[in-house]
Scaffold this motif. Sequence first.
Motif, PDB file in Angstrom:
ATOM      1  N   LYS A 253       1.732 -26.120  18.052  1.00 57.05           N
ATOM      2  CA  LYS A 253       2.187 -24.776  17.694  1.00 57.05           C
ATOM      3  C   LYS A 253       3.296 -24.223  18.580  1.00 57.05           C
ATOM      4  N   LYS A 254       3.575 -24.855  19.725  1.00 55.49           N
ATOM      5  CA  LYS A 254       4.466 -24.215  20.695  1.00 55.49           C
ATOM      6  C   LYS A 254       5.615 -25.115  21.142  1.00 55.49           C
ATOM      7  N   PRO A 255       6.528 -25.466  20.248  1.00 54.97           N
ATOM      8  CA  PRO A 255       7.705 -26.214  20.686  1.00 54.97           C
ATOM      9  C   PRO A 255       8.598 -25.323  21.547  1.00 54.97           C
ATOM     10  N   SER A 256       9.034 -25.862  22.706  1.00 53.74           N
ATOM     11  CA  SER A 256       9.790 -25.028  23.640  1.00 53.74           C
ATOM     12  C   SER A 256      11.270 -25.375  23.723  1.00 53.74           C
ATOM     13  N   THR A 271      10.045 -30.783  23.377  1.00 58.56           N
ATOM     14  CA  THR A 271       8.968 -30.472  24.319  1.00 58.56           C
ATOM     15  C   THR A 271       8.004 -29.505  23.646  1.00 58.56           C
ATOM     16  N   GLU A 272       6.705 -29.774  23.772  1.00 63.59           N
ATOM     17  CA  GLU A 272       5.699 -28.995  23.043  1.00 63.59           C
ATOM     18  C   GLU A 272       4.599 -28.573  24.007  1.00 63.59           C
ATOM     19  N   VAL A 273       4.354 -27.255  24.090  1.00 66.71           N
ATOM     20  CA  VAL A 273       3.503 -26.683  25.128  1.00 66.71           C
ATOM     21  C   VAL A 273       2.014 -26.820  24.830  1.00 66.71           C
ATOM     22  N   GLU A 274       1.622 -26.709  23.570  1.00 60.46           N
ATOM     23  CA  GLU A 274       0.191 -26.725  23.249  1.00 60.46           C
ATOM     24  C   GLU A 274      -0.476 -28.007  23.754  1.00 60.46           C
TER      25      GLU A 274
END
Length: 296
Positions: A253-256, A271-274
Motif C-alpha cells: 500500500k505504500k510505494p515511496s 521502494t515500498e514501505v508496507e
Amino acid sequence: MVRSAGLLLCILLLAGCSTPLYTARALTRADEFTPGIEGPACGPDGSIYAVNFTEQGTIGRISPSGKGEVFLKLPADSVGNGIRFDRSGNMYIADYVNHQVFRVAHGTSKPVVFASNSMMNQPNDLAISSDGTLYASDPNWSAKTGQLWKVTVDGRTVRLGEGMGTTNGIDLSPDGRTLYVNESVQRKIWSFAIDSEGNLSGKKLFKSFEDHGFDGMRCDVDGNLYVTRYGKGTVVKLSPAGEVLAEIDVLGKKPSNICFGGPDGRTAYVTEVEHRRIISFRVESPGLAWNLLFNR
C-alpha cells in the motif's frame, strides 16, 4: 571477454522482453529495509541504491538479482532520502535531517557535504539535469507547506519557490525545459518552465487526484511520468499531457519512490514501505535518468 559480456547482455535483454509489462514482483525480501526505505536510483554498475538498508542512515546496494548489502553509512545522525547520479557516476544524497546534500565521488563510498543551507526544511527528493544542476523538493510536513531549491554544480543553493504545499516527488522532462513537482498532501502535480539559468517560471497545474497521496516520481525518455500513489499501492503512468495511461499494482500500500534500470533501462524499481522491500516491473521505454547515465 567482450564477446562473453555481449552475449550476457543479449540474454538479459531477451529475458526482460519475455516478462509481461506492468506485472510487479518482489525483488528483495520483506523487512530488509527500515520503514524509511526511499530514494531508489540505479548506478553506473547496474545496481539499485536505496536508503536505510537494515538500519537508518545507510545506503543499500542491491544487485539486479535482489541481493543486498550496505554500501555506506552516512555520518553522525544524517538520514538520506532522494538519491541521484550525474553523468560521471557521482552520487548525490539528500539528507533530510541536517539540511544538506552529500556527494559521493564515483568509485568511492565516502560521503562529503556538497551543499548545505539552514533555510531548508528537509531536502527530500532530488532531480538532476544533463549539466549536473540539482533540484530539491523541501517539504515542511507539520505545516503542510514546502519549498523548492536549485543546487548548482559548484554546490551553491538557490531557493526557487516557497509557500507551496508539501513538495515531494520531483523530476525533469526529457528536453530539460520543464520541472515537475508534486505536493503529497494536496494531491497536485505542478509543472514549471526552466530558463537557461535553471530558474523557474510559468507554474501550471499538470494533474490532480481526489484521493491518496503522492510520493516520488520519475520520467521516461518519452516524457511519461510515473508517480507513486502512497496509500493506494500503485504507480500511475501519466502522459506528457497528464492523461492516465496505466496504473500498476506494486504489491503493497505504500510505494515511496521509483527509478528505472536494468540492461535496457526498462525495469522499474519501486521502494515500498508496507513490506520494506523493493518491487520491480517492466515498462515500454527506458527511464530518463538511466538514459542520461548510460547513453551520453
